[in-house]
Design an enzyme around this catalytic site. Sequence first.
Site, PDB file in Angstrom:
ATOM      1  N   THR A 149     -13.164  -4.399  12.968  1.00 35.15           N
ATOM      2  CA  THR A 149     -13.000  -5.826  13.251  1.00 35.15           C
ATOM      3  C   THR A 149     -11.743  -6.364  12.563  1.00 35.15           C
ATOM      4  O   THR A 149     -10.967  -7.124  13.150  1.00 35.15           O
ATOM      5  CB  THR A 149     -14.241  -6.600  12.794  1.00 35.15           C
ATOM      6  OG1 THR A 149     -15.390  -6.020  13.413  1.00 35.15           O
ATOM      7  CG2 THR A 149     -14.154  -8.070  13.163  1.00 35.15           C
ATOM      8  N   ARG A 156       0.297   5.503  -1.987  1.00 36.09           N
ATOM      9  CA  ARG A 156      -0.191   6.813  -1.536  1.00 36.09           C
ATOM     10  C   ARG A 156      -0.346   6.825  -0.015  1.00 36.09           C
ATOM     11  O   ARG A 156      -0.126   5.811   0.655  1.00 36.09           O
ATOM     12  CB  ARG A 156      -1.530   7.152  -2.204  1.00 36.09           C
ATOM     13  CG  ARG A 156      -2.694   6.331  -1.684  1.00 36.09           C
ATOM     14  CD  ARG A 156      -4.031   6.890  -2.181  1.00 36.09           C
ATOM     15  NE  ARG A 156      -5.149   6.262  -1.474  1.00 36.09           N
ATOM     16  CZ  ARG A 156      -6.428   6.528  -1.709  1.00 36.09           C
ATOM     17  NH1 ARG A 156      -6.765   7.386  -2.648  1.00 36.09           N
ATOM     18  NH2 ARG A 156      -7.372   5.937  -1.009  1.00 36.09           N
ATOM     19  N   SER A 212      -5.031  -0.121  13.959  1.00 41.08           N
ATOM     20  CA  SER A 212      -5.746   1.150  14.038  1.00 41.08           C
ATOM     21  C   SER A 212      -6.201   1.398  15.470  1.00 41.08           C
ATOM     22  O   SER A 212      -6.562   0.460  16.192  1.00 41.08           O
ATOM     23  CB  SER A 212      -6.970   1.113  13.121  1.00 41.08           C
ATOM     24  OG  SER A 212      -7.849   2.182  13.447  1.00 41.08           O
ATOM     25  N   GLY A 214       0.823  -1.209   0.000  1.00 37.28           N
ATOM     26  CA  GLY A 214       0.000   0.000   0.000  1.00 37.28           C
ATOM     27  C   GLY A 214       0.854   1.254   0.000  1.00 37.28           C
ATOM     28  O   GLY A 214       0.485   2.278   0.573  1.00 37.28           O
ATOM     29  N   TYR A 253     -14.232  -2.753   9.118  1.00 38.22           N
ATOM     30  CA  TYR A 253     -12.857  -2.262   9.178  1.00 38.22           C
ATOM     31  C   TYR A 253     -12.257  -2.443  10.577  1.00 38.22           C
ATOM     32  O   TYR A 253     -11.154  -2.964  10.742  1.00 38.22           O
ATOM     33  CB  TYR A 253     -12.819  -0.787   8.769  1.00 38.22           C
ATOM     34  CG  TYR A 253     -11.474  -0.145   8.979  1.00 38.22           C
ATOM     35  CD1 TYR A 253     -10.421  -0.393   8.095  1.00 38.22           C
ATOM     36  CD2 TYR A 253     -11.238   0.702  10.061  1.00 38.22           C
ATOM     37  CE1 TYR A 253      -9.179   0.185   8.300  1.00 38.22           C
ATOM     38  CE2 TYR A 253     -10.002   1.280  10.265  1.00 38.22           C
ATOM     39  CZ  TYR A 253      -8.975   1.026   9.379  1.00 38.22           C
ATOM     40  OH  TYR A 253      -7.752   1.596   9.591  1.00 38.22           O
ATOM     41  N   ASP A 277      -1.232  -7.649  -5.337  1.00 33.07           N
ATOM     42  CA  ASP A 277      -2.519  -7.596  -4.644  1.00 33.07           C
ATOM     43  C   ASP A 277      -2.386  -8.450  -3.386  1.00 33.07           C
ATOM     44  O   ASP A 277      -2.237  -9.672  -3.475  1.00 33.07           O
ATOM     45  CB  ASP A 277      -3.620  -8.145  -5.570  1.00 33.07           C
ATOM     46  CG  ASP A 277      -4.978  -8.214  -4.887  1.00 33.07           C
ATOM     47  OD1 ASP A 277      -5.069  -7.913  -3.668  1.00 33.07           O
ATOM     48  OD2 ASP A 277      -5.954  -8.577  -5.577  1.00 33.07           O
ATOM     49  N   VAL A 278      -2.466  -7.831  -2.222  1.00 32.35           N
ATOM     50  CA  VAL A 278      -2.196  -8.564  -0.984  1.00 32.35           C
ATOM     51  C   VAL A 278      -3.235  -9.646  -0.690  1.00 32.35           C
ATOM     52  O   VAL A 278      -2.975 -10.574   0.090  1.00 32.35           O
ATOM     53  CB  VAL A 278      -2.084  -7.620   0.247  1.00 32.35           C
ATOM     54  CG1 VAL A 278      -0.940  -6.633   0.069  1.00 32.35           C
ATOM     55  CG2 VAL A 278      -3.399  -6.904   0.525  1.00 32.35           C
ATOM     56  N   LYS A 282      -9.080  -4.754  11.831  1.00 34.29           N
ATOM     57  CA  LYS A 282      -7.876  -4.237  12.490  1.00 34.29           C
ATOM     58  C   LYS A 282      -7.675  -4.891  13.864  1.00 34.29           C
ATOM     59  O   LYS A 282      -6.551  -5.030  14.335  1.00 34.29           O
ATOM     60  CB  LYS A 282      -7.949  -2.714  12.586  1.00 34.29           C
ATOM     61  CG  LYS A 282      -7.839  -2.019  11.226  1.00 34.29           C
ATOM     62  CD  LYS A 282      -6.501  -2.329  10.546  1.00 34.29           C
ATOM     63  CE  LYS A 282      -6.350  -1.626   9.206  1.00 34.29           C
ATOM     64  NZ  LYS A 282      -5.020  -1.836   8.597  1.00 34.29           N
TER      65      LYS A 282
HETATM   66  N1  LIG Z   1      -5.643   7.305   7.584  1.00 31.57           N
HETATM   67  C1  LIG Z   1      -6.107   6.930   8.761  1.00 31.57           C
HETATM   68  O1  LIG Z   1      -6.850   7.672   9.418  1.00 31.57           O
HETATM   69  C2  LIG Z   1      -5.734   5.611   9.335  1.00 31.57           C
HETATM   70  C3  LIG Z   1      -5.939   5.395  10.692  1.00 31.57           C
HETATM   71  C4  LIG Z   1      -5.582   4.166  11.241  1.00 31.57           C
HETATM   72  C5  LIG Z   1      -5.028   3.197  10.435  1.00 31.57           C
HETATM   73  N2  LIG Z   1      -4.850   3.436   9.110  1.00 31.57           N
HETATM   74  C6  LIG Z   1      -4.260   2.373   8.293  1.00 31.57           C
HETATM   75  O2  LIG Z   1      -3.106   2.873   7.651  1.00 31.57           O
HETATM   76  C7  LIG Z   1      -2.942   2.219   6.399  1.00 31.57           C
HETATM   77  C8  LIG Z   1      -2.847   3.234   5.285  1.00 31.57           C
HETATM   78  O3  LIG Z   1      -3.985   4.061   5.316  1.00 31.57           O
HETATM   79  P1  LIG Z   1      -4.237   5.289   4.339  1.00 31.57           P
HETATM   80  O4  LIG Z   1      -5.026   6.273   5.068  1.00 31.57           O
HETATM   81  O5  LIG Z   1      -2.967   5.702   3.721  1.00 31.57           O
HETATM   82  O6  LIG Z   1      -5.235   4.560   3.334  1.00 31.57           O
HETATM   83  P2  LIG Z   1      -5.379   4.483   1.764  1.00 31.57           P
HETATM   84  O7  LIG Z   1      -6.662   3.825   1.537  1.00 31.57           O
HETATM   85  O8  LIG Z   1      -5.146   5.805   1.149  1.00 31.57           O
HETATM   86  O9  LIG Z   1      -4.138   3.587   1.357  1.00 31.57           O
HETATM   87  C9  LIG Z   1      -4.119   2.266   1.317  1.00 31.57           C
HETATM   88  C10 LIG Z   1      -3.228   1.849   0.163  1.00 31.57           C
HETATM   89  O10 LIG Z   1      -3.366   0.450   0.078  1.00 31.57           O
HETATM   90  C11 LIG Z   1      -3.563   0.087  -1.275  1.00 31.57           C
HETATM   91  N3  LIG Z   1      -4.318  -1.163  -1.388  1.00 31.57           N
HETATM   92  C12 LIG Z   1      -5.650  -1.324  -1.182  1.00 31.57           C
HETATM   93  N4  LIG Z   1      -5.978  -2.603  -1.429  1.00 31.57           N
HETATM   94  C13 LIG Z   1      -4.843  -3.256  -1.780  1.00 31.57           C
HETATM   95  C14 LIG Z   1      -4.556  -4.576  -2.150  1.00 31.57           C
HETATM   96  N5  LIG Z   1      -5.509  -5.527  -2.217  1.00 31.57           N
HETATM   97  N6  LIG Z   1      -3.280  -4.897  -2.424  1.00 31.57           N
HETATM   98  C15 LIG Z   1      -2.309  -3.984  -2.364  1.00 31.57           C
HETATM   99  N7  LIG Z   1      -2.531  -2.699  -2.053  1.00 31.57           N
HETATM  100  C16 LIG Z   1      -3.782  -2.336  -1.751  1.00 31.57           C
HETATM  101  C17 LIG Z   1      -4.319   1.247  -1.872  1.00 31.57           C
HETATM  102  O11 LIG Z   1      -4.183   1.255  -3.279  1.00 31.57           O
HETATM  103  C18 LIG Z   1      -3.664   2.439  -1.180  1.00 31.57           C
HETATM  104  O12 LIG Z   1      -2.573   2.905  -1.913  1.00 31.57           O
HETATM  105  C19 LIG Z   1      -4.118   1.271   6.274  1.00 31.57           C
HETATM  106  O13 LIG Z   1      -3.756   0.005   6.781  1.00 31.57           O
HETATM  107  C20 LIG Z   1      -5.136   1.891   7.182  1.00 31.57           C
HETATM  108  O14 LIG Z   1      -6.086   0.977   7.626  1.00 31.57           O
HETATM  109  C21 LIG Z   1      -5.200   4.617   8.547  1.00 31.57           C
END
Ligand SMILES: NC(=O)c1ccc[n+]([C@@H]2O[C@H](COP(=O)([O-])OP(=O)(O)OC[C@H]3O[C@@H](n4cnc5c(N)ncnc54)[C@H](O)[C@@H]3O)[C@@H](O)[C@H]2O)c1
Lengths: 262, 252
Positions: free
Chosen positions: B158, B16, B143, B13, B156, B61-62, B160
Site C-alpha cells: 500500500t 546498504r 515496487s 537509504g 508495504y 531520518d526521512v 508503494k
Molecule cells: N529488495 C527488494 O526486493 C525491493 C523490491 C522492490 C522495491 N524495493 C525498494 O528498494 C528500496 C531499497 O530496498 P533494500 O532492499 O535495499 O532495503 P533495505 O531495507 O536493505 O534498505 C533500506 C535502507 O533504508 C534505510 N532506512 C530505513 N528507514 C529509514 C529512515 N527512516 N530514514 C532514512 N533511512 C532509512 C535503512 O537503514 C536501509 O539502509 C526500498 O525503497 C525498497 O522498498 C526493494
Amino acid sequence: MSKLFDLTGKTAFVTGAASGLGYAMAEGFAEHGALVTLADANRAGLDAAVAKLNAAGHQAMAVELDVREPAAIRSAVAGAAKHYGKMDIVVANAGITGGAPISEEAGHIENIDLETWNNVVKINQTGVFATLQAAAAVMKPQKSGRIIVTASISGLRTSEVSGYPYTVTKAAVIHMVHLAAIELAPYNILVNGVAPGPFMTNIAGGRLFREPERVKAMANSVPLKRMADPQEIKGLALLLASGAGSFITGQVIPIDGGSTAL
Amino acid sequence: MARLQDKIIIITGGARGIGAAFCKAVAAEGAVVIVSDVRDGAGTVKAIEAEGGRAIFIHSDVANSKSVNDLINDVVKRYGRIDALVNNAAIFANLQRQNFFEIGEQEWDDVMAVNVRGPFLLCKAVAPVMMKQKAGKIINIASGTVFKGQTGITHYVTSKGAIVALTRCVARELGDYNINVNAIAPGLTMSEGVLSNPQMTGAGANATLNTRALKREQQPEDLTGTLVFLCSSDSDFMTGHTMVVDGGSVMR
Ligand SMILES: NC(=O)c1ccc[n+]([C@@H]2O[C@H](COP(=O)([O-])OP(=O)(O)OC[C@H]3O[C@@H](n4cnc5c(N)ncnc54)[C@H](O)[C@@H]3O)[C@@H](O)[C@H]2O)c1
Ligand SMILES: NC(=O)c1ccc[n+]([C@@H]2O[C@H](COP(=O)([O-])OP(=O)(O)OC[C@H]3O[C@@H](n4cnc5c(N)ncnc54)[C@H](O)[C@@H]3O)[C@@H](O)[C@H]2O)c1
C-alpha cells in the site's frame, strides 16, 4: 567511467530510420559504438541519413525497403546479420499516422475508408510483426538480442485527437511487445516498446512544422509544457539496447512529458 | 564520458542494499553523492572513495521533517544546488510476513511514516531548491508488488502504491519548472536486507522468480542503469512515469 551504456561492436537495424525518431535512435546507437543499418522506404532520405552518419565517423549502411513487404524485411535483417556476423538490436519503428482524429468529421467511424485502415494496419501493425519475425529468426539461434518497438501514447490512452487506425494499431503493438517478451525471454531476447508523446518530426507529412498553432496547443497539454526534440528519444532507446537495461523486458515506456503519467 | 559529471545527488537509504548500489553507480558516472540514512553510511562512502569517486554521508531520518529539512539545507549550503533526489529509504527488508488483518496499527503507521511521509517530506523540502534552479530530477523507488497485489506485506505494498501516485501528482505540479519526477518499480531484489530475512528468500523468492520472463534472481546492479538514466539529461522528456525493472514479471 562505467560501460553501462556502451554499444561498441554491437549491430543494430532500425526501420523508418531516414527521419525523426528512427534516425535519432540509429544515431544514438552509432554514437555509442554500434554498427547501424538504416531501413526506410524513402531512398533520398535514407542516403542523406547514412551519409551524415558516415561523415561523422560512424559505420552505417542503408537498406531501401517498404515494411509492407515482409519478405523484404526478412532478407534485409538476415542480410545485415550475415554481413556483420550477428544482429544485436532491432528497432521496429517505421510508422505513419493516417485517418483523421474523431474530433474531425473525416475521422468519424463511418468516414474511415477501409483502404486507409488497411494501409495503416499494414505499416503500423503487420510491418512491426514482420520486423519482429525477422529479428527473432536471427536472434533465436544466437540466443541474444534486444528488440524495441515504437508504439505511441495513442496506444495507451485514447482521446478526442486520436484516430481509429493509428490508435488501434499502436495498441496492438503494445500487446505484441508483451507477448514477444514472454516468448523470447528463454532465448535471452529482451523486447520493449517506447510510447512517445509529441515529438517534432516529419510525421503526418511534416504537418507539425506547418501548423504552429496546433503545436502550441499540443505543447501546452503536456505537463512539461513543450514538444520534444527527436534527439530526446536517444537515451531511452540506448537504455533498452544496452547493458544498462539488462533486466527490463515486456515494458512499454511512455516518453511524453508526463501526458499519461503511468 | 561520464553521464552525471559533477551532479549533486542525494540518495536516501544509501547505507546498504539497493541504495548503496545506486550511490556507487552515480558516483561512477561522475556525480557527487550525498549518502543519507539512519544507519551509518561510512561503508558506502569508503567504497566510492576507493574507486576514486566523491561521496559524503549525512545522517537523516526521512520520517522526521526537521531531519529532512536539515539534510536539504546542509546540502544546499555545501554545494549550492541539488540536481537529483533519490527517495530510496524504506521499511522493507526487515518486515515479517503476515495477513493484512494481523498487521498492528503501530506497524502500519511506522511503514507509512517512512515509506510515504518520508518521500513526501523530501519532495516538499527539495521542491523550492529545484524550482529556483528550474531544473531537477526526483526518482522515487516504488515496487513491482503494487501491480501484483503481493500478499503478506499489505502495509508495504500500500505504501508503494502511494509512491506511484505521489510520483504522478508531483510530476504534474512541477512540470512547469522543468523538474522530472519518475519512479522505478523493482522486482524482488537480492539486497543485503532481503538476504538476511529468511522469509524473503527460499520458496517465496522462487515463486516470484518463476513469474518472470527472465528466470533469474534480480541483483541491485540490475537497477542501476535505469537510475542513472533517470538522473541524467537523457530522460528530460520523461516525467510522472513508474518504470518497472523486474525481468518481465509485471508488463505494462
Ligand atoms: N529488495 C527488494 O526486493 C525491493 C523490491 C522492490 C522495491 N524495493 C525498494 O528498494 C528500496 C531499497 O530496498 P533494500 O532492499 O535495499 O532495503 P533495505 O531495507 O536493505 O534498505 C533500506 C535502507 O533504508 C534505510 N532506512 C530505513 N528507514 C529509514 C529512515 N527512516 N530514514 C532514512 N533511512 C532509512 C535503512 O537503514 C536501509 O539502509 C526500498 O525503497 C525498497 O522498498 C526493494
Ligand atoms: N512524432 C511523434 O510525435 C510520434 C509520437 C508517437 C509515436 N510516433 C511514432 O514514431 C515512429 C516514427 O515516426 P516519426 O515521428 O519519426 O515520423 P517521421 O515521418 O519523421 O519518420 C518515419 C519514417 O518512417 C518511414 N516510413 C514510413 N512508412 C514506411 C514504410 N511503409 N516502409 C518503410 N519506411 C517507412 C518514413 O519514410 C520516415 O522516414 C512512428 O511509428 C510513429 O507512429 C511518433
